[in-house]
Write a protein that holds these residues in place. Structure first.
Motif, PDB file in Angstrom:
ATOM      1  N   MET A   1      11.057 -35.640  46.053  1.00  0.00           N
ATOM      2  CA  MET A   1      11.922 -34.802  45.357  1.00  0.00           C
ATOM      3  C   MET A   1      11.768 -33.381  45.985  1.00  0.00           C
ATOM      4  SD  MET A   1      11.162 -33.693  41.367  1.00  0.00           S
ATOM      5  CE  MET A   1       9.735 -32.897  41.787  1.00  0.00           C
ATOM      6  N   ILE A   2      13.097 -32.789  46.140  1.00  0.00           N
ATOM      7  CA  ILE A   2      13.355 -31.518  46.928  1.00  0.00           C
ATOM      8  C   ILE A   2      13.229 -30.603  45.620  1.00  0.00           C
ATOM      9  CG2 ILE A   2      14.542 -29.963  48.299  1.00  0.00           C
ATOM     10  CD1 ILE A   2      15.239 -32.369  50.044  1.00  0.00           C
ATOM     11  N   HIS A   3      12.567 -29.289  45.726  1.00  0.00           N
ATOM     12  CA  HIS A   3      12.752 -28.570  44.566  1.00  0.00           C
ATOM     13  C   HIS A   3      12.481 -26.900  45.231  1.00  0.00           C
ATOM     14  CE1 HIS A   3       8.354 -28.118  44.746  1.00  0.00           C
ATOM     15  NE2 HIS A   3       8.436 -29.768  44.929  1.00  0.00           N
ATOM     16  N   PRO A   4      12.906 -25.999  44.408  1.00  0.00           N
ATOM     17  CA  PRO A   4      12.719 -24.617  44.802  1.00  0.00           C
ATOM     18  C   PRO A   4      11.175 -24.233  44.733  1.00  0.00           C
ATOM     19  CG  PRO A   4      14.276 -24.772  43.302  1.00  0.00           C
ATOM     20  CD  PRO A   4      13.785 -26.150  43.169  1.00  0.00           C
ATOM     21  N   THR A   5      10.770 -23.217  45.741  1.00  0.00           N
ATOM     22  CA  THR A   5       9.303 -22.706  45.653  1.00  0.00           C
ATOM     23  C   THR A   5       9.214 -21.640  44.609  1.00  0.00           C
ATOM     24  OG1 THR A   5       9.646 -21.515  47.602  1.00  0.00           O
ATOM     25  CG2 THR A   5       9.151 -23.708  48.130  1.00  0.00           C
ATOM     26  N   VAL A   6       7.854 -21.186  44.687  1.00  0.00           N
ATOM     27  CA  VAL A   6       7.473 -20.275  43.906  1.00  0.00           C
ATOM     28  C   VAL A   6       8.450 -18.850  44.533  1.00  0.00           C
ATOM     29  CG1 VAL A   6       5.628 -18.446  43.269  1.00  0.00           C
ATOM     30  CG2 VAL A   6       5.204 -21.065  43.238  1.00  0.00           C
ATOM     31  N   ARG A   7       8.446 -18.861  45.756  1.00  0.00           N
ATOM     32  CA  ARG A   7       9.166 -17.744  46.541  1.00  0.00           C
ATOM     33  C   ARG A   7      10.388 -17.670  46.164  1.00  0.00           C
ATOM     34  NH1 ARG A   7       8.832 -17.366  53.018  1.00  0.00           N
ATOM     35  NH2 ARG A   7       6.447 -17.017  52.387  1.00  0.00           N
ATOM     36  N   ALA A   8      11.236 -18.838  45.953  1.00  0.00           N
ATOM     37  CA  ALA A   8      12.475 -18.734  45.783  1.00  0.00           C
ATOM     38  C   ALA A   8      12.785 -18.347  44.109  1.00  0.00           C
ATOM     39  CB  ALA A   8      13.306 -20.172  45.435  1.00  0.00           C
ATOM     40  N   ALA A   9      11.733 -18.573  43.132  1.00  0.00           N
ATOM     41  CA  ALA A   9      11.986 -18.376  41.901  1.00  0.00           C
ATOM     42  C   ALA A   9      11.640 -16.709  41.745  1.00  0.00           C
ATOM     43  CB  ALA A   9      10.774 -19.084  40.896  1.00  0.00           C
ATOM     44  N   THR A  10      10.509 -16.430  42.398  1.00  0.00           N
ATOM     45  CA  THR A  10      10.273 -14.855  42.346  1.00  0.00           C
ATOM     46  C   THR A  10      11.683 -14.088  42.853  1.00  0.00           C
ATOM     47  OG1 THR A  10       8.000 -15.456  42.940  1.00  0.00           O
ATOM     48  CG2 THR A  10       8.784 -13.150  43.055  1.00  0.00           C
ATOM     49  N   ALA A  11      12.067 -14.628  44.080  1.00  0.00           N
ATOM     50  CA  ALA A  11      13.481 -13.912  44.520  1.00  0.00           C
ATOM     51  C   ALA A  11      14.508 -13.725  43.468  1.00  0.00           C
ATOM     52  CB  ALA A  11      13.978 -14.503  45.829  1.00  0.00           C
ATOM     53  N   LEU A  12      14.810 -14.947  42.846  1.00  0.00           N
ATOM     54  CA  LEU A  12      15.717 -14.842  42.028  1.00  0.00           C
ATOM     55  C   LEU A  12      15.739 -14.140  40.512  1.00  0.00           C
ATOM     56  CD1 LEU A  12      16.947 -18.507  42.008  1.00  0.00           C
ATOM     57  CD2 LEU A  12      18.225 -16.587  42.909  1.00  0.00           C
ATOM     58  N   GLY A  13      14.113 -14.193  40.179  1.00  0.00           N
ATOM     59  CA  GLY A  13      13.496 -13.596  38.859  1.00  0.00           C
ATOM     60  C   GLY A  13      13.603 -12.008  39.234  1.00  0.00           C
ATOM     61  N   VAL A  14      13.084 -11.446  40.278  1.00  0.00           N
ATOM     62  CA  VAL A  14      13.060 -10.131  40.352  1.00  0.00           C
ATOM     63  C   VAL A  14      14.519  -9.363  40.631  1.00  0.00           C
ATOM     64  CG1 VAL A  14      12.388  -8.265  42.139  1.00  0.00           C
ATOM     65  CG2 VAL A  14      10.828 -10.245  41.362  1.00  0.00           C
ATOM     66  N   ALA A  15      15.526 -10.323  41.191  1.00  0.00           N
ATOM     67  CA  ALA A  15      16.716  -9.920  41.594  1.00  0.00           C
ATOM     68  C   ALA A  15      17.598  -9.485  40.263  1.00  0.00           C
ATOM     69  CB  ALA A  15      17.459 -10.711  42.256  1.00  0.00           C
ATOM     70  N   ALA A  16      17.397 -10.454  39.284  1.00  0.00           N
ATOM     71  CA  ALA A  16      18.281 -10.171  38.074  1.00  0.00           C
ATOM     72  C   ALA A  16      17.947  -8.929  37.281  1.00  0.00           C
ATOM     73  CB  ALA A  16      17.905 -11.299  37.140  1.00  0.00           C
ATOM     74  N   PRO A  17      16.818  -8.451  36.918  1.00  0.00           N
ATOM     75  CA  PRO A  17      16.622  -7.255  36.405  1.00  0.00           C
ATOM     76  C   PRO A  17      17.133  -6.006  37.402  1.00  0.00           C
ATOM     77  CG  PRO A  17      14.444  -8.234  36.772  1.00  0.00           C
ATOM     78  CD  PRO A  17      15.599  -9.206  37.123  1.00  0.00           C
ATOM     79  N   ILE A  18      16.945  -6.195  38.632  1.00  0.00           N
ATOM     80  CA  ILE A  18      17.225  -5.077  39.400  1.00  0.00           C
ATOM     81  C   ILE A  18      18.627  -4.837  39.379  1.00  0.00           C
ATOM     82  CG2 ILE A  18      17.255  -4.340  41.904  1.00  0.00           C
ATOM     83  CD1 ILE A  18      14.346  -5.467  42.140  1.00  0.00           C
ATOM     84  N   ALA A  19      19.613  -6.039  39.418  1.00  0.00           N
ATOM     85  CA  ALA A  19      20.916  -6.062  39.703  1.00  0.00           C
ATOM     86  C   ALA A  19      21.457  -5.538  38.347  1.00  0.00           C
ATOM     87  CB  ALA A  19      21.494  -7.627  39.716  1.00  0.00           C
ATOM     88  N   LEU A  20      20.822  -5.736  37.089  1.00  0.00           N
ATOM     89  CA  LEU A  20      21.269  -5.242  35.736  1.00  0.00           C
ATOM     90  C   LEU A  20      21.038  -3.829  35.676  1.00  0.00           C
ATOM     91  CD1 LEU A  20      22.563  -5.932  32.935  1.00  0.00           C
ATOM     92  CD2 LEU A  20      20.124  -6.327  32.194  1.00  0.00           C
ATOM     93  N   GLY A  21      20.001  -3.374  36.403  1.00  0.00           N
ATOM     94  CA  GLY A  21      19.644  -1.786  36.398  1.00  0.00           C
ATOM     95  C   GLY A  21      20.525  -1.207  37.203  1.00  0.00           C
ATOM     96  N   VAL A  22      20.786  -1.736  38.403  1.00  0.00           N
ATOM     97  CA  VAL A  22      21.881  -1.259  39.385  1.00  0.00           C
ATOM     98  C   VAL A  22      23.410  -1.076  38.754  1.00  0.00           C
ATOM     99  CG1 VAL A  22      23.381  -1.403  41.405  1.00  0.00           C
ATOM    100  CG2 VAL A  22      20.643  -1.641  41.289  1.00  0.00           C
ATOM    101  N   ALA A  23      23.623  -2.139  37.926  1.00  0.00           N
ATOM    102  CA  ALA A  23      24.917  -2.138  37.316  1.00  0.00           C
ATOM    103  C   ALA A  23      25.263  -1.171  36.301  1.00  0.00           C
ATOM    104  CB  ALA A  23      25.022  -3.306  36.717  1.00  0.00           C
ATOM    105  N   PHE A  24      23.880  -0.826  35.534  1.00  0.00           N
ATOM    106  CA  PHE A  24      24.172   0.263  34.547  1.00  0.00           C
ATOM    107  C   PHE A  24      24.038   1.575  35.207  1.00  0.00           C
ATOM    108  CE2 PHE A  24      22.859  -2.651  31.457  1.00  0.00           C
ATOM    109  CZ  PHE A  24      23.711  -2.535  30.524  1.00  0.00           C
ATOM    110  N   ALA A  25      23.047   1.882  36.307  1.00  0.00           N
ATOM    111  CA  ALA A  25      22.883   2.933  36.673  1.00  0.00           C
ATOM    112  C   ALA A  25      24.061   3.592  37.755  1.00  0.00           C
ATOM    113  CB  ALA A  25      21.606   3.255  37.758  1.00  0.00           C
ATOM    114  N   ALA A  26      24.559   2.431  38.766  1.00  0.00           N
ATOM    115  CA  ALA A  26      25.792   2.577  39.661  1.00  0.00           C
ATOM    116  C   ALA A  26      26.694   1.575  39.583  1.00  0.00           C
ATOM    117  CB  ALA A  26      25.230   2.795  41.050  1.00  0.00           C
TER     118      ALA A  26
END
Length: 433
Positions: A1-26
């Motif tokens: 079975m192929i699945h995402p790793t913790v690194r991939a989950a972290t990259a996606l999880g960290v990107a979501a709030p940062i992208a939301l903050g950038v959308a409001f700020a700029a």
């Protein structure tokens, strides 16, 4: 079975709030969020392609036999097409703990071999059910975990390896055991030969009749008697299934008795076996020669752990009817207090009327723990008082057995075998059998 790793989950999880903050700020930079998501998904896709190319091949080679209480090693061989780090573990069922996960880094064109330690704590059978393997892609954003079924089984037998190691330590005792002639007074009474008297020899060994006939002083040489019968009587009842120092008392006793059997056979004696709980479970007629060890090992390996109370009256009476000549009977058992030991004492006493009986028991180390430090509370004091009473009752049982002419050996698990051998050597030296 192929699945995402913790690194991939972290990259996606960290990107979501940062992208939301950038959308409001700029708001003009809102496109960075989708771009980051595409980059992570592309990395995952690249790793998936890399995982498809790996083609990991693994082979598991367990030892043919496991020894109870002894650390053994399972060999795992892994090879792949591309360089990769492999995490793996082996699932086991049976009397052993879970095996520790391992990691191997495999270079292309080579085979990596790793050893997994396994230590069974009871006799029986250990089954290797499956091999789990996990590898990551080159970027670490995707991993593949797969299970390879195994149908491997390893019997767990008495600890022969430990017996062999201890037997080597006693290899130098061939002379006292009668393998070579002994000339010292008290080491034997079996006549070996006559020799000319020399300074330093015991004058009491001079044979005056032969000296007069040959007109020179001749003395007798003696060697320790051989061909005695040594019967290993093993209690397999409920109390012997309790665990001491990580192993059941039964397995500690089996190891000590096998060591005694080896030394006795080396000395020229004949060794037999009787195992009993509510009834006689196994009996091996005393026989000589080192080939007897294989029969003893097989018989002891087949003895199962029992939950039944030991019937000393029936078992020892049956043993007395099976023994046609005086023997050294080594009774390995355990007891709780003087009340429950009454029948055991009585029947061991009957056995001692005709046979030299050696009573063997493990020291209950748990009774000594309350005395290891000063009492800190009332509960500690109560435990120490109860332990002291139980120790006194055990000493009373040994005293009763000694008055009946029974030899007693009590030692911790780690020293039970040597203590038993030392008493056997003393018996042989004094010609008590």
């Amino acid at each position: 079975m192929i699945h995402p790793t913790v690194r991939a989950a972290t990259a996606l999880g960290v990107a979501a709030p940062i992208a939301l903050g950038v959308a409001f700020a700029a708001p003009t930079w809102w496109v960075l969020g989708p771009v980051w998501l595409v980059v992570v998904l592309a990395a995952i896709g690249a790793d998936v392609l890399g995982l498809v190319r790996q083609r990991v091949v693994a082979d598991v080679r367990p030892p043919g036999t496991l020894h109870v209480g002894e650390a053994e090693r399972i060999a795992v061989r892994i090879d792949t097409r591309v360089p990769v780090a492999v995490d793996f573990t082996v699932d086991v069922q049976g009397p052993t703990n879970a095996l520790a996960p391992q990691t191997a880094r495999v270079a292309p064109g080579t085979t990596a071999e790793r050893w997994v330690e396994i230590r069974p704590h009871r006799r029986g059978s250990v089954r290797l059910t499956s091999l789990w393997i996990r590898t990551e892609g080159p970027l670490g954003f995707a991993a593949r975990t797969f299970r390879r079924p195994l149908h491997l089984e390893c019997p767990v037998v008495p600890n022969i390896a430990s017996v062999k190691r201890q037997a080597i330590a006693f290899a130098a005792t061939d002379a006292p055991l009668g393998v070579k002639p002994q000339f010292q007074k008290g080491t034997g009474t079996e006549f070996e030969a006559l020799r000319e008297y020399a300074a330093g020899l015991d004058p009491r060994t001079i044979d005056w009749k032969h000296s007069a006939r040959h007109r020179e002083l001749l003395c007798k040489e003696f060697q320790t008697e051989r061909n005695h019968h040594v019967v290993l009587a093993l209690d397999t009842g409920r109390l012997m299934a309790e665990t001491v120092d990580g192993l059941p008392k039964l397995d500690h006793a089996i190891g000590a008795l096998l060591l005694l059997g080896y030394v006795s056979l080396r000395s020229g004696d004949k060794v037999g076996l009787a195992a009993f709980d509510a009834r006689t479970r196994a009996f091996v007629t005393p026989a000589g020669g080192m080939g007897t060890m294989a029969g003893l090992q097989t018989a002891l390996a087949a003895i199962d752990y029992s939950t039944q109370e030991t019937n000393f009256t029936l078992a020892l009476a049956d043993l007395r009817t099976r023994l046609s000549r005086r023997s050294l009977v080594v009774v390995a058992t355990d007891f709780v207090d003087t009340v429950t030991a009454d029948l055991m004492i009585e029947n061991v006493g009957y056995l001692a009327k005709r046979h030299l009986t050696l009573f063997v028991a493990l020291t209950d180390t748990s009774l000594e723990r309350p005395f290891a430090r000063r009492p800190g509370d009332l509960e500690h004091v109560a435990r120490a008082v109860v332990a002291h009473d139980l120790i006194r009752e055990r000493q009373a049982v040994f005293a009763k057995l000694a008055r009946l002419g029974v030899l007693c050996v009590e030692a911790p698990a780690a020293r039970l075998g040597p203590a038993l051998i030392n008493r056997y050597l003393a018996v042989k030296a004094r010609d008590e059998i």
